[in-house]
Design a protein around this motif. Structure first.
Motif, PDB file in Angstrom:
ATOM      1  N   UNK A 150       0.821  -1.208   0.000  1.00 40.45           N
ATOM      2  CA  UNK A 150       0.000   0.000   0.000  1.00 40.45           C
ATOM      3  C   UNK A 150       0.854   1.256   0.000  1.00 40.45           C
ATOM      4  N   UNK A 151       1.908   1.271   0.808  1.00 41.34           N
ATOM      5  CA  UNK A 151       2.776   2.445   0.841  1.00 41.34           C
ATOM      6  C   UNK A 151       3.460   2.662  -0.499  1.00 41.34           C
ATOM      7  N   UNK A 152       3.969   1.599  -1.107  1.00 39.32           N
ATOM      8  CA  UNK A 152       4.710   1.752  -2.355  1.00 39.32           C
ATOM      9  C   UNK A 152       3.807   2.211  -3.497  1.00 39.32           C
ATOM     10  N   UNK A 153       2.621   1.649  -3.606  1.00 34.80           N
ATOM     11  CA  UNK A 153       1.749   2.097  -4.694  1.00 34.80           C
ATOM     12  C   UNK A 153       1.220   3.505  -4.448  1.00 34.80           C
ATOM     13  N   UNK A 154       1.418   4.008  -3.241  1.00 34.80           N
ATOM     14  CA  UNK A 154       1.019   5.389  -2.953  1.00 34.80           C
ATOM     15  C   UNK A 154       1.792   6.377  -3.810  1.00 34.80           C
ATOM     16  N   UNK A 155       2.993   6.007  -4.230  1.00 37.22           N
ATOM     17  CA  UNK A 155       3.774   6.910  -5.075  1.00 37.22           C
ATOM     18  C   UNK A 155       4.066   6.286  -6.444  1.00 37.22           C
ATOM     19  N   UNK A 156       3.170   5.420  -6.908  1.00 37.30           N
ATOM     20  CA  UNK A 156       3.294   4.820  -8.233  1.00 37.30           C
ATOM     21  C   UNK A 156       2.526   5.638  -9.260  1.00 37.30           C
ATOM     22  N   UNK A 157       2.980   5.571 -10.513  1.00 34.65           N
ATOM     23  CA  UNK A 157       2.254   6.185 -11.622  1.00 34.65           C
ATOM     24  C   UNK A 157       1.273   5.210 -12.278  1.00 34.65           C
ATOM     25  N   UNK A 158       1.369   3.953 -11.914  1.00 29.95           N
ATOM     26  CA  UNK A 158       0.564   2.915 -12.545  1.00 29.95           C
ATOM     27  C   UNK A 158      -0.841   2.921 -11.946  1.00 29.95           C
ATOM     28  N   UNK A 159      -1.782   3.476 -12.660  1.00 26.53           N
ATOM     29  CA  UNK A 159      -3.144   3.589 -12.142  1.00 26.53           C
ATOM     30  C   UNK A 159      -3.804   2.231 -11.978  1.00 26.53           C
ATOM     31  N   UNK A 160      -3.383   1.255 -12.770  1.00 25.68           N
ATOM     32  CA  UNK A 160      -3.916  -0.084 -12.604  1.00 25.68           C
ATOM     33  C   UNK A 160      -3.514  -0.675 -11.252  1.00 25.68           C
ATOM     34  N   UNK A 161      -2.320  -0.299 -10.784  1.00 27.54           N
ATOM     35  CA  UNK A 161      -1.845  -0.774  -9.479  1.00 27.54           C
ATOM     36  C   UNK A 161      -2.474   0.005  -8.333  1.00 27.54           C
ATOM     37  N   UNK A 162      -3.030   1.192  -8.614  1.00 28.28           N
ATOM     38  CA  UNK A 162      -3.549   2.076  -7.573  1.00 28.28           C
ATOM     39  C   UNK A 162      -5.074   2.067  -7.438  1.00 28.28           C
ATOM     40  N   UNK A 163      -5.781   1.827  -8.545  1.00 24.75           N
ATOM     41  CA  UNK A 163      -7.228   1.999  -8.575  1.00 24.75           C
ATOM     42  C   UNK A 163      -7.933   1.171  -7.505  1.00 24.75           C
ATOM     43  N   UNK A 164      -8.687   1.856  -6.645  1.00 20.57           N
ATOM     44  CA  UNK A 164      -9.499   1.244  -5.587  1.00 20.57           C
ATOM     45  C   UNK A 164      -8.679   0.564  -4.491  1.00 20.57           C
TER      46      UNK A 164
END
Length: 424
Positions: A150-164
């Motif tokens: 959760x912390x790492x995807x907080x600063x990802x550009x990959x919206x597929x990894x972040x969505x919801x």
């Protein structure tokens, strides 16, 4: 009783029915590996050109690492860190001397290594730099890939990894990769405690920055009293032709702290090939003035630093040095890019080749939402070579570092055969 797998179709159906659909693998069911080769359930032989995302740099089922695993598995596997064990101390001495740092904090997975480094950096910022508690900022690069927590995807550009998956962890600022001016501006904020960066952005398509980027990152971070954290989970352990990607263009084989071109990060994150694909091991290395902020009870892992994992890791690192795999990666990488450049120059279906050592990528001359790169990888598999696309139109090529020159040319011939078939 475990169901016996008799066909690829059966194995794929079982995963589809009972497993979470969080991956989209090529429809190849692997059953055996040795060196640079893999075999599927039906017995078909393939060249491995992905190396489990650079986790098996030493080749599949390396006999020395396997023997170390078996020996330690029959002696002692896990104590937790509630007690000392007779393998961890020697490992800590070995790996810190190997990479030239004072201390190591061992964990299990790459994502755990990143999380560990982030925690240490924040604590260092509050206790050593004097940043007000809970106001620390960590700068990262756009298009990064550091894991999927959760912390790492907080600063990802990959919206597929972040969505919801929100809400996300605050305290991060993204800047352009390979842009020293952007880093300089970001570090004007006195609350910045660290800059976390990949020396080469593997998941982003093996994006290789300017030759002096890492050196300038180190200088800029030092000027602003900010920790430079190098994520070498995929690029490290000889993959790019040096022991570490931050080593620049030196021919180091484990003594890179003595090389003039070595750019030394304040914190180094390792994983994947540190254990040769046999067991999940990761490590964060730093000097005393950084690592001493972690006190008993403030961070840990039941399996982190277990006897089985660290014995495997020591042997895996010995193999890298003894077999001179960094130099082999450097030599073969140069040959590979030369051959791929010939294809880029000859065929319109390819746009460019880039990389370092045996971490390379070929960009397909098609849109990111096309299936061309995927279709090419399917055809490569048909001809006995396994690779995987990333970012839609990029194919990553990263074979085990034990590959020979003859094997590499054989693989390049296969790639050329497929490129010819896809040429418009």
């Amino acid at each position: 009783m475990m169901e016996t797998i008799n066909s690829s179709k059966q194995a794929i159906a079982l995963e589809d029915e009972f497993g979470a659909h969080n991956y989209h693998p090529l429809p190849v069911v692997l059953a055996k590996g040795e060196g640079v080769f893999l075999w599927d359930v039906e017995g078909k032989k393939y060249y491995d050109f992905l190396s489990a995302y650079s986790a098996v740099n030493q080749g599949h089922c390396h006999p020395r690492i396997k023997d170390a695993l078996i020996e330690q598995a029959g002696t002692l596997t896990l104590t937790s860190r509630a007690f000392y064990n007779n393998i961890l101390g020697p490992f800590e001495k070995y790996i810190t001397e190997y990479f030239g740092f004072d201390k190591v904090l061992p964990m299990n997975t790459g994502a755990e290594g990143v999380e560990t480094a982030l925690k240490i950096a924040r604590k260092w910022g509050y206790e050593k730099k004097g940043v007000p508690e809970n106001e620390g900022v960590i700068v990262v690069a756009e298009n990064n890939f550091h894991g999927r927590t959760t912390t790492v995807i907080s600063f990802s550009n990959d919206e597929n990894a972040r969505k919801n998956f929100g809400p996300f962890t605050p305290g991060f600022e993204k800047i352009a990769y390979d842009d020293i001016e952007a880093l300089e501006r970001a570090l004007e904020n006195k609350n910045v405690v660290a800059f976390l960066v990949e020396p080469i952005q593997g998941e982003a398509g093996v994006y290789t920055p300017a030759v002096d980027y890492m050196r300038r990152v180190a200088e800029t971070c030092k000027k602003h009293n900010v920790l430079f954290i190098a994520d070498e989970i995929q690029t490290g352990i000889a993959r790019t032709g040096s022991l570490l990607a931050v080593c620049g263009n030196c021919s180091c084989e484990g003594h890179c702290e003595k090389q003039e071109t070595y750019t030394r990060p304040d914190m180094l994150i390792l994983g994947k090939a540190i254990s040769g694909g046999f067991y999940p091991v990761s490590a964060v290395l730093a000097d005393n003035h950084i690592m001493e902020v972690i006190k008993p009870g403030q961070h840990g892992s039941t399996f982190g630093g277990n006897p089985l994992g660290v014995k495997v890791a020591m042997t895996a690192l010995e193999v890298i040095r003894d077999e001179r795999l960094a130099l082999n990666a450097r030599k073969l990488g140069s040959i590979f890019r030369e051959r791929m450049q010939l294809l880029v120059d000859k065929y319109k279906i390819l746009k460019l080749v880039r990389g370092k050592g045996l971490l390379n990528a070929v960009v397909v001359n098609d849109s990111q939402d096309s299936s061309t790169a995927w279709d090419m990888c399917m055809k490569l598999a048909e001809y006995g070579l396994l690779a995987k696309p990333t970012h839609g139109n990029i194919i990553r090529f990263a074979p085990p570092l034990v590959m020979t020159e003859d094997q590499l040319h054989d693989c390049c011939d296969i790639i050329e055969k497929v490129v010819k078939e896809f040429e418009r």
